[in-house]
Every structure is written in C-alpha cells, then in structure tokens.
Design a protein around this motif. Structure first.
Motif, PDB file in Angstrom:
ATOM      1  N   ILE A   8       0.846  -1.192   0.000  1.00 42.74           N
ATOM      2  CA  ILE A   8       0.000   0.000   0.000  1.00 42.74           C
ATOM      3  C   ILE A   8       0.885   1.246   0.000  1.00 42.74           C
ATOM      4  O   ILE A   8       1.427   1.630   1.035  1.00 42.74           O
ATOM      5  CB  ILE A   8      -0.940   0.025   1.231  1.00 42.74           C
ATOM      6  N   ALA A  10       1.393   5.034   0.278  1.00 43.84           N
ATOM      7  CA  ALA A  10       0.536   6.027   0.927  1.00 43.84           C
ATOM      8  C   ALA A  10       1.264   7.363   1.046  1.00 43.84           C
ATOM      9  O   ALA A  10       2.468   7.401   1.298  1.00 43.84           O
ATOM     10  CB  ALA A  10       0.119   5.540   2.307  1.00 43.84           C
ATOM     11  N   GLU A  13      -2.385  10.097   3.868  1.00 41.84           N
ATOM     12  CA  GLU A  13      -3.621   9.299   3.926  1.00 41.84           C
ATOM     13  C   GLU A  13      -4.051   9.026   5.370  1.00 41.84           C
ATOM     14  O   GLU A  13      -4.627   7.983   5.658  1.00 41.84           O
ATOM     15  CB  GLU A  13      -3.429   7.979   3.177  1.00 41.84           C
ATOM     16  N   LEU A  17      -6.571   5.818   5.378  1.00 38.47           N
ATOM     17  CA  LEU A  17      -5.851   4.559   5.532  1.00 38.47           C
ATOM     18  C   LEU A  17      -6.277   3.751   6.761  1.00 38.47           C
ATOM     19  O   LEU A  17      -6.397   2.522   6.666  1.00 38.47           O
ATOM     20  CB  LEU A  17      -4.335   4.799   5.527  1.00 38.47           C
ATOM     21  N   VAL A  33       2.904  -0.998   4.247  1.00 39.75           N
ATOM     22  CA  VAL A  33       2.568   0.370   3.861  1.00 39.75           C
ATOM     23  C   VAL A  33       3.878   1.093   3.569  1.00 39.75           C
ATOM     24  O   VAL A  33       4.780   1.119   4.403  1.00 39.75           O
ATOM     25  CB  VAL A  33       1.786   1.104   4.971  1.00 39.75           C
ATOM     26  N   ALA A  82      -4.507   3.234  -0.763  1.00 35.95           N
ATOM     27  CA  ALA A  82      -4.721   3.684   0.611  1.00 35.95           C
ATOM     28  C   ALA A  82      -5.973   4.531   0.767  1.00 35.95           C
ATOM     29  O   ALA A  82      -6.370   4.852   1.884  1.00 35.95           O
ATOM     30  CB  ALA A  82      -3.501   4.488   1.081  1.00 35.95           C
TER      31      ALA A  82
END
Length: 164
Positions: A8, A10, A13, A17, A33, A82
């Motif tokens: 993910i 990001a 976010e 998220l 992430v 995200a």
C-alpha cells in the motif's frame, strides 16, 4: 491468503488509511505500507494496526511500488490503494485466479460485470475507455480498465523483471 502481501503506497492518507486497514482485518494476509518518513500524520494514524511500515527511500509512486514489491516475502503481492477505492472482497477472486489458473498477474477492473468504484468520474471513465482501447489495439492487451492499478501478481516473477 496467507501467502499474499498487500503493498500500500501512501502519502497524506491519515484520514482514509485507518479505515482501509480496519476493513482488511478480516483477511489472513500481510500488509506493507510504503510512505515517507516525513508523513508523521499517516504514520501516527496507522501505528497501532497490524502492518509493516516501510519508509520510502526514493521519490514518487513508482518508486514506492518497486520498493514495496521488492520487500515482499510471500508468493503473491497485491498493489492496494490507501484511499479506499479498492474493494477488499475482490482480493479473494484475484488470489484464486493467480493460484488456481497459475496467472502471473491478475488485474482488477471497475468495468466488468458487477464491478464498480465509488471514485470513478465521467472524465476518468471516458479517458479510461480511450486508453484501454489503445492498449488493445497497440499491445493486444485483454484489459477493460487500463488505468486501474489493482494488480495481484506472482512476487518472484515480478521481481525477476528488475523494475526500475
């Protein structure tokens, strides 16, 4: 799906998220992430979730994807947004296609039967149709949604591509 890691990427976010990670709690998978060290708000928003935080070394979305994929240790990976635009239930079908049919890559689509995305606008819909058509013409891609980055793949085979 214990041999699946979600990557993910990001950036800023912090609001969306945590909701995405909460929705993913019911699935047996790993989550990585990828974000910038300076994105303190997002880091603080997700630090209590069961996910690995990988600090991006380079810049840009593509770099975050490559770094995330290169960190995956499971048989399969999936690029997952995200912002909540992907539907987690689709992971089950995508994973089955990769495993059972032995596909190296499985692409999600907002334009297949019973599919959709809440963030699709008229402009993205029309643009996507044009770009998907061009992908079919020039590259013989059997794809209905070329702009959707909901992709699940075989980690080893994608790492062998040595993406830069």
């Amino acid at each position: 799906m214990d041999q699946l890691t979600l990557v993910i990427p990001a950036k800023n976010e912090a609001e969306t998220l945590p909701t995405v990670l909460k929705d993913l709690d019911k699935y047996s998978l790993k989550i990585t992430v990828v974000l910038e060290k300076e994105d303190i708000d997002t880091i603080n928003a997700i630090k209590n979730f069961n996910c690995k935080i990988l600090y991006q070394e380079g810049i840009g979305y593509g770099d975050a994807l490559i770094q995330g994929i290169n960190s995956v240790e499971t048989k399969y990976f999936c690029i997952f947004n995200a912002d909540g635009s992907f539907k987690p239930d689709e992971l089950i079908n995508m994973h089955h296609l990769a495993q059972d049919k032995k596909y190296d890559l499985v692409f999600g689509s907002r334009y297949e039967k019973n599919a959709s995305s809440d963030d699709d606008t008229l402009i993205t819909f029309v643009g996507n149709k044009i770009f998907s058509f061009l992908g079919k013409i020039f590259f013989s891609l059997p794809i209905t949604d070329i702009l959707y980055t909901f992709v699940l793949g075989n980690t080893k085979k994608v790492k062998n591509l040595k993406l830069v």
